[in-house]
Design an enzyme around this catalytic site. Sequence first.
Site, PDB file in Angstrom:
ATOM      1  N   ASP A 108       0.818  -1.210   0.000  1.00 13.44           N
ATOM      2  CA  ASP A 108       0.000   0.000   0.000  1.00 13.44           C
ATOM      3  C   ASP A 108       0.852   1.261   0.000  1.00 13.44           C
ATOM      4  O   ASP A 108       1.927   1.304   0.595  1.00 13.44           O
ATOM      5  CB  ASP A 108      -0.897   0.035   1.242  1.00 13.44           C
ATOM      6  CG  ASP A 108      -2.081  -0.911   1.138  1.00 13.44           C
ATOM      7  OD1 ASP A 108      -2.353  -1.395   0.040  1.00 13.44           O
ATOM      8  OD2 ASP A 108      -2.726  -1.141   2.171  1.00 13.44           O
ATOM      9  N   ARG A 109       0.343   2.305  -0.636  1.00 17.76           N
ATOM     10  CA  ARG A 109       1.051   3.588  -0.709  1.00 17.76           C
ATOM     11  C   ARG A 109       1.354   4.136   0.682  1.00 17.76           C
ATOM     12  O   ARG A 109       2.422   4.708   0.911  1.00 17.76           O
ATOM     13  CB  ARG A 109       0.202   4.589  -1.501  1.00 17.76           C
ATOM     14  CG  ARG A 109       0.861   5.956  -1.700  1.00 17.76           C
ATOM     15  CD  ARG A 109      -0.023   6.877  -2.504  1.00 17.76           C
ATOM     16  NE  ARG A 109      -1.190   7.282  -1.746  1.00 17.76           N
ATOM     17  CZ  ARG A 109      -1.234   8.357  -0.949  1.00 17.76           C
ATOM     18  NH1 ARG A 109      -0.159   9.117  -0.812  1.00 17.76           N
ATOM     19  NH2 ARG A 109      -2.334   8.666  -0.307  1.00 17.76           N
TER      20      ARG A 109
END
Length: 323
Positions: free
Chosen positions: A145-146
């Site tokens: 995930d970012r």
Amino acid sequence: MRRKRKVPPTPLPQRNGVDPVHLRLPAEGEWPTLRAYLADRLPTVDPARIDALLGGGEIVGEHGPVAPDEPFRPGAHLWLHRDLPQEVHVPFELDVLYQDEHLVVVDKPHFLATTPRGRHVVETALSRLRHSLALPALSPAHRLDRLTAGLAMFVVRPEERGAYQTLFRDRLVRKEYQAVAGYDPALALPCTVRSHIVKERGVIAAQEVDAPPNSESLIELAELRDGLGRYRLRPLTGRTHQLRLHMSGLGLPILGDPVYPVLLPEPAPDDFRRPLQLLASVVEFTDPLTGRPHRFESRRSLTAWSAPEIWAEQAAEPVSPGR
């Protein structure tokens, strides 16, 4: 059954690690010119921009630039570089921990997306690595995930990507995360959380529903200090937002989480003050191509634990003006 024609190699190089767009013209159509087809196929693009791309030779076919008046050719291949969105630079380094002829392992900072998606295209780990390492065919072995920092793996050769993805699919990669969250003395730890997670496309938050479990996480308290816990998390499956959902479900939402348990207003693109306190800290596996055992550990730390005074100051800082 008709065999699908292989896409020819692109004649255009990448720009900043981003591939050109490939268009395959339909087998049938009544467009008099390629320009007419493009105007119909790309309705969100200003026709004047299409004319400029054609006039500048920036739309390319298998035999070179396409002329502005070139007739529509069924089944032809076209390539062009799309106009990229304006992106805020993520001002943190992407550290390469390991590289050989098969694999690249990096220590990703918070806020940097793994792969291009939505408004994050150039400011992604994949684009940065393709450009900085001169590896245009580099591809991700998995997704991080970012908002999560830590270890991410990339494959050098496209034909070898499946071997590494199979490791994750078959749960042959031991992954360990660290997180900082509140502490509940009534909660018995370590514990195993199992639930059925559903993530709908276009919806930010995933949901846990009443159905047979498709996710499993081991949750362990590693340290306790001043009412906060540093937790060791081991996901045995890889559902989207799994650890964040499971921690929130225990009543221990991870510090800095803008989604769980409550979806908060999206911060300004250049607001990097409150990173999600979740770190992919350990990845361990046997290389499927070389048979070599690998263990990688992140060199990053979580601010709320390693420097709580800085974490507190960041919460009080005003948002910097937009770029």
